[in-house]
Design a protein around this motif. Structure first.
Motif, PDB file in Angstrom:
ATOM      1  N   ASN A  69      65.883  41.165  35.950  1.00 47.45           N
ATOM      2  CA  ASN A  69      65.520  41.026  34.538  1.00 47.45           C
ATOM      3  C   ASN A  69      64.067  40.555  34.397  1.00 47.45           C
ATOM      4  N   GLY A  70      63.208  41.133  35.218  1.00 44.78           N
ATOM      5  CA  GLY A  70      61.775  40.895  35.092  1.00 44.78           C
ATOM      6  C   GLY A  70      61.253  39.660  35.795  1.00 44.78           C
ATOM      7  N   GLU A  71      62.120  38.927  36.497  1.00 46.00           N
ATOM      8  CA  GLU A  71      61.658  37.723  37.184  1.00 46.00           C
ATOM      9  C   GLU A  71      61.990  37.814  38.676  1.00 46.00           C
ATOM     10  N   PRO A  72      61.055  37.326  39.531  1.00 48.61           N
ATOM     11  CA  PRO A  72      61.314  37.422  40.966  1.00 48.61           C
ATOM     12  C   PRO A  72      62.375  36.409  41.408  1.00 48.61           C
ATOM     13  N   ARG A  73      63.330  36.887  42.207  1.00 49.86           N
ATOM     14  CA  ARG A  73      64.445  36.012  42.639  1.00 49.86           C
ATOM     15  C   ARG A  73      64.808  36.307  44.073  1.00 49.86           C
ATOM     16  N   TRP A  74      65.310  35.280  44.786  1.00 46.84           N
ATOM     17  CA  TRP A  74      65.988  35.575  46.068  1.00 46.84           C
ATOM     18  C   TRP A  74      67.397  35.984  45.687  1.00 46.84           C
ATOM     19  N   THR A  75      67.742  37.235  45.910  1.00 42.90           N
ATOM     20  CA  THR A  75      68.967  37.755  45.295  1.00 42.90           C
ATOM     21  C   THR A  75      70.227  37.210  45.949  1.00 42.90           C
ATOM     22  N   CYS A  76      70.162  36.823  47.221  1.00 43.53           N
ATOM     23  CA  CYS A  76      71.395  36.363  47.876  1.00 43.53           C
ATOM     24  C   CYS A  76      71.846  35.009  47.339  1.00 43.53           C
ATOM     25  N   ARG A  77      70.914  34.270  46.734  1.00 46.20           N
ATOM     26  CA  ARG A  77      71.316  32.957  46.217  1.00 46.20           C
ATOM     27  C   ARG A  77      71.100  32.837  44.712  1.00 46.20           C
ATOM     28  N   THR A  78      71.002  33.971  44.061  1.00 44.84           N
ATOM     29  CA  THR A  78      70.892  33.953  42.604  1.00 44.84           C
ATOM     30  C   THR A  78      72.212  34.435  42.010  1.00 44.84           C
TER      31      THR A  78
END
Ligand code: HEM
Ligand code: SF4
Ligand code: SF4
Ligand code: FES
Lengths: 242, 113
Positions: A69-78
Motif C-alpha cells: 500500500n505504497g510503503e516499504p515493509r519487510w513482508t514476512c513480519r508485516t
C-alpha cells in the motif's frame, strides 16, 4: 480475529522495469496472516509464475522487502491487519531499485554503494595478535551497537526521497554501515572511509527528513548515523585530514 | 509512484522548511530593494511606507515574519539534529519551532497595529 473466510482484494504489480501492470487476486483472509503469506498463497494457488524473494520468514535475512500500500515493509513480519486499507492490499516491488521481474528487484546498486561507502572492515591486526579489548560500555562501541543490527533489507533505501531524486546518493543503509565502522576502534580505514562517505552524493546529501528511520523494521536510526558521519567528516575537514 | 511515506510529520516538517527557504529567496530581493530606497530615494520610501500602513499589507508582512521564523527555527532544529547528540524528541522540537515562529509572527502583528 477468528478464522473468517473474508476475501482480501490484493493487487500485485507484475512485469518488468519497462512494462508492468497490476493484477488483482482474491485471497482468503486468515488469522495472523503476513504479507509474505499472502504473496505465497497467490503463487501457490493462482499464479505459479509469480516471482518474489524470501528466505528466513523471521526477519533475519532481509530479502523479502516490498512496497505494501505504497510503503516499504519487510513482508514476512508485516501483519495484514496492520496495513490493510478497506480490505485491500497493493503489493509492489521496492521503490528506488530496478525491477528484474514482478516483485524481485536488482539489488546490485544497493550493495555497490556499501562498497563505495567503504562498508568493509579494514583490520589493523592479524589473527596472531591478541584480541582487541573493547568494553561494551565504551561510548563508541555503544554507538556502533545501536546501528549494527542492519539486515540489508533496503526498506530505508526505498523510503528515501533523496535516493529517489538522485540515484547516485549512497543512501541510508550504506552510510549507516559506514558509521558503525567509523566507531570501531579496531578498524584502520577511518579517514579513507570519511573521505569516501563525504564525496558528492554522500552523507552531506542527506536532508534529515527521517523517512529511513520511520520505516526501518529493526528500528535503527540511519538519520542519526548519517548526522554522526556529517559531524566526524566536518571535524576531520577542520583538522585538515580530508 | 506512491506518496504514502510523505504523510509522516517529520517528512512534512522538512518539506515546509524547503518551501519556506524558497519563498525567502523570492522575498529577500524585494526586502533589500526597499532598504536600498531608504538610502537613495527618501520620497519613494515614504510612499512605500504609506502603502505598508494598510492592514492587508501588515498581515502579509506578519506572514513573511512567520515564514522567516519557520525557516530560522526549523533550520536551527536541523542543525541541532545534525550537530548535537541525537535526541528522540524530534517531533516535539519541530512543533516548538513552529510555535515560536507563530509567536514571532503574532508579536509582529501586535506591534504593527
Ligand atoms: C535565518 C537563518 C537561517 C537558518 C538557520 C537556515 C538554515 C537552513 C538549513 C539548516 C538548511 C538545510 C536544510 C536541509 O538539509 O535540507 C537550509 C536550507 C535552505 N535555506 Fe536556509 N537558513 C536560514 C536563512 C535562509 C534565508 C535567509 C534563505 C533565503 C535566501 C534561505 C534559503 C534556504 C533554501 C532555499 C534552502 C534549501 C532547502 C532544501 O534544500 O531543503 N535560508 N536552511
Ligand atoms: S534522513 Fe537522509 S537517508 Fe534518511 S530518508 Fe532522509 S535523506 Fe534519506
Ligand atoms: S537500516 Fe534498517 S531499513 Fe535499512 S537496510 Fe538496514 S535494517 Fe533495513
Ligand atoms: S524473509 Fe527473511 S527477513 Fe523476511
Amino acid at each position: 480475529m477468528s478464522q473468517s473466510k473474508e476475501l482480501l482484494q490484493v493487487s500485485v504489480r507484475r512485469g518488468t522495469e519497462d512494462e508492468s501492470g497490476l493484477s488483482t487476486y482474491e485471497v482468503p483472509q486468515q488469522e495472523s496472516q503476513t504479507i509474505l503469506d499472502v504473496v505465497t498463497w497467490i503463487q501457490r494457488h493462482r499464479e505459479p509464475s509469480l516471482s518474489y524473494r524470501f528466505a528466513c520468514r523471521v526477519g533475519m535475512c532481509g530479502s523479502c522487502a516490498m512496497m505494501v500500500n505504497g510503503e516499504p515493509r519487510w513482508t514476512c513480519r508485516t501483519h495484514v491487519q496492520k496495513v490493510l486499507r478497506d480490505g485491500r492490499l497493493r503489493i509492489e516491488p521496492l521503490r528506488n531499485l530496478p525491477v528484474i521481474r514482478d516483485l524481485v528487484c536488482d539489488m546490485t546498486e544497493f550493495f555497490d554503494k556499501w562498497t563505495r561507502a567503504k562498508g568493509v572492515f579494514e583490520p589493523t591486526e592479524t589473527r596472531d595478535d591478541e584480541f582487541a579489548a573493547i568494553k561494551p560500555s565504551d561510548p563508541k562501541r555503544m554507538q556502533a551497537n545501536a546501528a549494527i543490527e542492519c539486515i540489508n533489507c533496503a526498506v530505508c533505501y526505498a523510503a528515501c526521497d533523496t535516493v529517489n531524486l538522485n540515484r547516485a546518493y549512497l543512501g541510508p543503509a550504506a552510510l549507516n554501515r559506514a558509521w558503525t565502522l567509523a566507531n570501531d576502534d579496531r578498524d584502520g580505514a577511518y579517514y579513507d572511509r570519511l573521505a569516501a562517505v563525504s564525496e558528492s552524493d554522500g552523507c552531506m546529501n542527506c536532508h534529515s527528513h527521517q523517512s529511513c528511520m520511520t520505516y526501518c523494521p529493526n528500528e535503527l536510526n540511519p538519520t542519526a548515523s548519517i548526522a554522526g558521519l556529517k559531524r566526524l567528516a566536518s571535524l576531520a575537514y577542520l583538522k585538515g585530514k580530508l | 509512484m506512491s506518496l504514502a511515506h510523505r504523510k509522516d510529520s517529520l517528512w512534512i516538517v522538512q518539506f515546509v522548511h524547503r518551501i519556506s527557504g524558497l519563498l525567502l529567496v523570492l522575498f529577500l530581493p524585494v526586502h533589500f530593494y526597499v532598504l536600498g530606497l531608504a538610502l537613495n530615494d527618501a520620497a519613494e520610501l515614504d510612499q512605500f511606507l504609506k502603502w505598508t500602513d494598510s492592514p492587508a499589507v501588515k498581515f502579509a508582512e506578519a506572514g513573511l515574519v512567520g515564514l522567516l521564523g519557520v525557516h530560522l527555527f526549523g533550520g536551527l532544529r536541523i542543525l541541532a539534529l545534525e550537530f548535537l547528540p541525537w535526541s528522540p524528541r524530534q517531533k516535539t522540537y519541530a512543533a516548538t519551532a513552529l510555535a515560536l515562529s507563530f509567536v514571532a509572527s503574532v508579536a509582529f502583528l501586535l506591534r504593527a497595529f
